[in-house]
Each structure stands twice: as structure tokens, then as C-alpha cells.
Design a protein around this motif. Structure first.
Motif, PDB file in Angstrom:
ATOM      1  N   ALA A 100       0.811  -1.213   0.000  1.00  0.00           N
ATOM      2  CA  ALA A 100       0.000   0.000   0.000  1.00  0.00           C
ATOM      3  C   ALA A 100       0.846   1.264   0.000  1.00  0.00           C
ATOM      4  O   ALA A 100       0.550   2.235  -0.705  1.00  0.00           O
ATOM      5  CB  ALA A 100      -0.923  -0.015   1.225  1.00  0.00           C
ATOM      6  N   TRP A 101       1.925   1.270   0.802  1.00  0.00           N
ATOM      7  CA  TRP A 101       2.722   2.488   0.878  1.00  0.00           C
ATOM      8  C   TRP A 101       3.480   2.756  -0.411  1.00  0.00           C
ATOM      9  O   TRP A 101       3.740   3.906  -0.762  1.00  0.00           O
ATOM     10  CB  TRP A 101       3.666   2.427   2.074  1.00  0.00           C
ATOM     11  CG  TRP A 101       4.567   1.227   2.146  1.00  0.00           C
ATOM     12  CD1 TRP A 101       5.806   1.079   1.602  1.00  0.00           C
ATOM     13  CD2 TRP A 101       4.283  -0.005   2.820  1.00  0.00           C
ATOM     14  NE1 TRP A 101       6.320  -0.154   1.885  1.00  0.00           N
ATOM     15  CE2 TRP A 101       5.418  -0.850   2.637  1.00  0.00           C
ATOM     16  CE3 TRP A 101       3.215  -0.486   3.565  1.00  0.00           C
ATOM     17  CZ2 TRP A 101       5.497  -2.138   3.163  1.00  0.00           C
ATOM     18  CZ3 TRP A 101       3.300  -1.762   4.094  1.00  0.00           C
ATOM     19  CH2 TRP A 101       4.415  -2.578   3.898  1.00  0.00           C
ATOM     20  N   ASP A 102       3.835   1.705  -1.132  1.00  0.00           N
ATOM     21  CA  ASP A 102       4.492   1.893  -2.422  1.00  0.00           C
ATOM     22  C   ASP A 102       3.537   2.507  -3.443  1.00  0.00           C
ATOM     23  O   ASP A 102       3.924   3.350  -4.245  1.00  0.00           O
ATOM     24  CB  ASP A 102       5.011   0.548  -2.945  1.00  0.00           C
ATOM     25  CG  ASP A 102       6.522   0.449  -2.828  1.00  0.00           C
ATOM     26  OD1 ASP A 102       7.094   1.255  -2.070  1.00  0.00           O
ATOM     27  OD2 ASP A 102       7.123  -0.419  -3.480  1.00  0.00           O
ATOM     28  N   LYS A 103       2.290   2.071  -3.429  1.00  0.00           N
ATOM     29  CA  LYS A 103       1.303   2.600  -4.376  1.00  0.00           C
ATOM     30  C   LYS A 103       1.120   4.100  -4.180  1.00  0.00           C
ATOM     31  O   LYS A 103       1.118   4.869  -5.138  1.00  0.00           O
ATOM     32  CB  LYS A 103      -0.027   1.868  -4.208  1.00  0.00           C
ATOM     33  CG  LYS A 103      -0.027   0.451  -4.742  1.00  0.00           C
ATOM     34  CD  LYS A 103      -1.428  -0.147  -4.664  1.00  0.00           C
ATOM     35  CE  LYS A 103      -1.461  -1.558  -5.241  1.00  0.00           C
ATOM     36  NZ  LYS A 103      -2.828  -2.134  -5.187  1.00  0.00           N
ATOM     37  N   LEU A 104       0.948   4.493  -2.933  1.00  0.00           N
ATOM     38  CA  LEU A 104       0.794   5.916  -2.644  1.00  0.00           C
ATOM     39  C   LEU A 104       2.013   6.686  -3.139  1.00  0.00           C
ATOM     40  O   LEU A 104       1.875   7.737  -3.788  1.00  0.00           O
ATOM     41  CB  LEU A 104       0.624   6.118  -1.135  1.00  0.00           C
ATOM     42  CG  LEU A 104       0.855   7.539  -0.600  1.00  0.00           C
ATOM     43  CD1 LEU A 104      -0.171   8.495  -1.179  1.00  0.00           C
ATOM     44  CD2 LEU A 104       0.812   7.546   0.923  1.00  0.00           C
ATOM     45  N   PHE A 105       3.193   6.202  -2.845  1.00  0.00           N
ATOM     46  CA  PHE A 105       4.438   6.871  -3.208  1.00  0.00           C
ATOM     47  C   PHE A 105       4.545   7.050  -4.718  1.00  0.00           C
ATOM     48  O   PHE A 105       4.808   8.148  -5.216  1.00  0.00           O
ATOM     49  CB  PHE A 105       5.611   6.053  -2.677  1.00  0.00           C
ATOM     50  CG  PHE A 105       6.918   6.788  -2.624  1.00  0.00           C
ATOM     51  CD1 PHE A 105       7.228   7.603  -1.552  1.00  0.00           C
ATOM     52  CD2 PHE A 105       7.856   6.648  -3.645  1.00  0.00           C
ATOM     53  CE1 PHE A 105       8.440   8.277  -1.490  1.00  0.00           C
ATOM     54  CE2 PHE A 105       9.067   7.319  -3.590  1.00  0.00           C
ATOM     55  CZ  PHE A 105       9.368   8.135  -2.516  1.00  0.00           C
ATOM     56  N   MET A 106       4.329   5.980  -5.453  1.00  0.00           N
ATOM     57  CA  MET A 106       4.496   6.028  -6.910  1.00  0.00           C
ATOM     58  C   MET A 106       3.415   6.854  -7.586  1.00  0.00           C
ATOM     59  O   MET A 106       3.688   7.618  -8.515  1.00  0.00           O
ATOM     60  CB  MET A 106       4.515   4.607  -7.469  1.00  0.00           C
ATOM     61  CG  MET A 106       5.759   3.821  -7.093  1.00  0.00           C
ATOM     62  SD  MET A 106       5.867   2.197  -7.903  1.00  0.00           S
ATOM     63  CE  MET A 106       4.491   1.330  -7.125  1.00  0.00           C
ATOM     64  N   GLN A 107       2.178   6.694  -7.130  1.00  0.00           N
ATOM     65  CA  GLN A 107       1.078   7.428  -7.758  1.00  0.00           C
ATOM     66  C   GLN A 107       1.196   8.934  -7.530  1.00  0.00           C
ATOM     67  O   GLN A 107       0.956   9.737  -8.434  1.00  0.00           O
ATOM     68  CB  GLN A 107      -0.261   6.912  -7.232  1.00  0.00           C
ATOM     69  CG  GLN A 107      -0.606   5.527  -7.741  1.00  0.00           C
ATOM     70  CD  GLN A 107      -1.636   4.829  -6.876  1.00  0.00           C
ATOM     71  OE1 GLN A 107      -2.150   5.390  -5.917  1.00  0.00           O
ATOM     72  NE2 GLN A 107      -1.928   3.588  -7.210  1.00  0.00           N
ATOM     73  N   ALA A 108       1.584   9.320  -6.324  1.00  0.00           N
ATOM     74  CA  ALA A 108       1.726  10.743  -6.032  1.00  0.00           C
ATOM     75  C   ALA A 108       2.867  11.355  -6.841  1.00  0.00           C
ATOM     76  O   ALA A 108       2.724  12.446  -7.408  1.00  0.00           O
ATOM     77  CB  ALA A 108       1.964  10.954  -4.537  1.00  0.00           C
TER      78      ALA A 108
END
Length: 274
Positions: A100-108
Motif C-alpha cells: 500500500a505504501w508503495d502505491k501511494l508513493f508512486m502514484q503521487a
């Protein structure tokens, strides 16, 4: 004789072919990315992509929810279990595929590159000046928002200031919290000054002046917790000034920022106001 006629015909065909290659041809479908972004429609199409993570991931799936809430007192772990310790205790937050934290990081960060492209190209776009001003302010508001949520959960991040695909930084360095919050606040101030009280196209999904004001107060409050100040004035005081200005305007009818209050608290959760 037949061989001579054949050779003459072949030569004529060759001449026709050579001459046809010298024609000036125009392919209306052959438009470069630079040309597309110089048009309002092309630029506007990219600007809408600045919102992509908000409706496609952040608030429509549980990935961001787990990052935003798991470490707060809203959630508890039985018997101090270390299951999902990355989220509950902020331990071992390292890159992990499909987490989950990777998704937020990459999408932002992906959205930040798009926002930068929109902002940088705004001056060269041919179109209505007022539309371009408002849409650019939207992109700056979103750029401030994405940087804000990144630094909220990942601390001293690397500011993204370049267009997507340009000047790629292979060895990123963390910015200081002072640099990060100063950049965020500059974007949100610009947005608050240039957005209208009514969202663009009367589309409730787009940010407006009150969106920028709310985020500006939030940025000041979070930065205040880090002991930051602006021109010698504490971020706590800056947050109070922004919030009080917004509250006073709302109580007076919302003429400046477009804020309003429900008469009944239950209206906050009424389906008609969703």
C-alpha cells in the motif's frame, strides 16, 4: 525493338517515381507531443490527469486508507502484535512491490510530474486566459496536496520540480522539511489567490478557492508541529490566521472563499449532500 520500348517505359516509370518523392506532403495525424500541449485541448487533457490518483486510487480503494489510518489511534493491534508493523508502528518502511505504501508513493510522484508539465507549459498555451489561469491554479493546488501527503507519511521527501520524463534525477536527495513546506505553501497560496469560489465548469470534483484555503491551513498546522516559521512568524500563528479568515468569511456568507455551514449537523452525512 521490344527491348528498347521496355527500357524506355522503365525509365519513364523511374522518373515519375523520383518526381513523386519531391512532393510536399502533409499528414494531419502527424502531431508531436509538443504541438499537442501547445493547444488548449491537448493541455487541458493532460491537466485532467493531475486528478488521476485521487479518483482512481487514494479515495476509492483501501491502500491509502491503511497508510493514512493504521498508525493512528483509530486502529489497534491485539496484544501488541507486530503484524503489518510497517503501517501500525512505521517500522521497516522500505520499498516493497504491490504494498500500500508503495502505491501511494508512486502514484503521487507520477501525478507530480504531470502537474509540473501542466504548470510549465501554461504560458505557451493558446486559449482563454482566465481558463488557463484557473486550471494552472488547480495544478498548483494538487501539486501542493501531493507533496503534503507524501511528507506527512514519509517525512523529508524529495521535492518533484521537473516535468515528467525531463531532467530525471537518478540519485535523489531528501529536501529539508523547511524547504518542503515552503514549496507546498507557495503553491497553495497561489491556488487560493487564483482559484474561483465556484469550481471550474461547475464540477464539484475539482478544487476551488476553499479547497486551497483548507489545505493551506493544514500545511501550516503540520509544519508548525515541526517547529517551522515564516518570516519570523510561527506556523502556528499562520495556521490560526488562515483558519480564522476562512471561518469569519464563512459565517458572513462565504463571499470570499465560498465556504458554507450546514444548519443541522446531520446534513453532513445526508445522501443528498454526498
Amino acid at each position: 525493338m521490344k527491348k528498347l520500348v521496355y527500357n524506355v517505359a522503365l525509365a519513364l516509370c523511374a522518373m515519375v517515381t523520383i518526381n513523386s518523392c519531391s512532393l510536399d506532403e502533409y499528414n494531419p495525424m502527424e502531431v508531436t507531443g509538443e504541438e499537442t500541449l501547445a493547444t488548449f485541448d491537448g493541455w487541458y487533457g493532460m491537466q485532467t490527469q493531475c486528478y488521476n490518483p485521487i479518483y482512481s486510487q487514494l479515495y476509492t480503494v483501501t491502500d491509502f486508507l491503511s497508510v493514512a489510518e493504521a498508525g493512528t489511534d483509530t486502529w489497534l493491534t491485539a496484544n501488541n502484535n507486530d503484524n503489518s508493523k510497517e503501517l501500525f508502528y512505521y517500522e521497516s518502511l522500505t520499498p516493497s512491490k504491490d504494498k500500500a505504501w508503495d502505491k501511494l508513493f508512486m502514484q503521487a510522484y507520477t501525478a507530480l510530474g504531470i502537474c509540473n508539465t501542466v504548470i510549465n507549459r501554461a504560458e505557451s498555451v493558446e486559449g482563454n486566459a482566465d481558463d488557463i489561469r484557473v486550471l494552472t491554479a488547480e495544478a498548483r493546488c494538487l501539486r501542493g496536496f501531493y507533496h503534503l501527503i507524501l511528507t506527512t507519511y514519509f517525512g523529508p521527501i524529495t521535492l518533484c520540480m521537473n516535468e515528467a520524463g525531463n531532467n530525471i534525477v537518478l540519485e535523489p536527495k531528501r529536501n529539508t522539511l523547511s524547504e518542503i513546506y515552503s514549496y507546498i505553501i507557495d503553491d497553495l497560496k497561489y491556488a487560493a489567490d487564483n482559484l474561483n469560489t465556484t469550481p471550474y465548469g461547475n464540477n464539484r470534483a475539482r478544487v476551488s478557492k476553499k479547497s486551497a484555503m483548507g489545505l493551506l491551513a493544514r500545511a501550516y498546522i503540520q509544519g508548525a508541529g515541526q517547529g517551522l516559521s515564516e518570516n519570523g512568524v510561527s506556523y502556528w500563528q499562520r495556521a490560526a490566521d488562515v483558519a480564522e479568515s476562512f471561518i469569519a468569511d464563512t459565517e458572513a456568507g462565504g463571499g470570499t472563499y465560498g465556504g458554507y455551514l450546514y444548519k443541522d449537523i446531520s446534513d453532513m452525512w445526508a445522501d443528498g449532500n454526498n
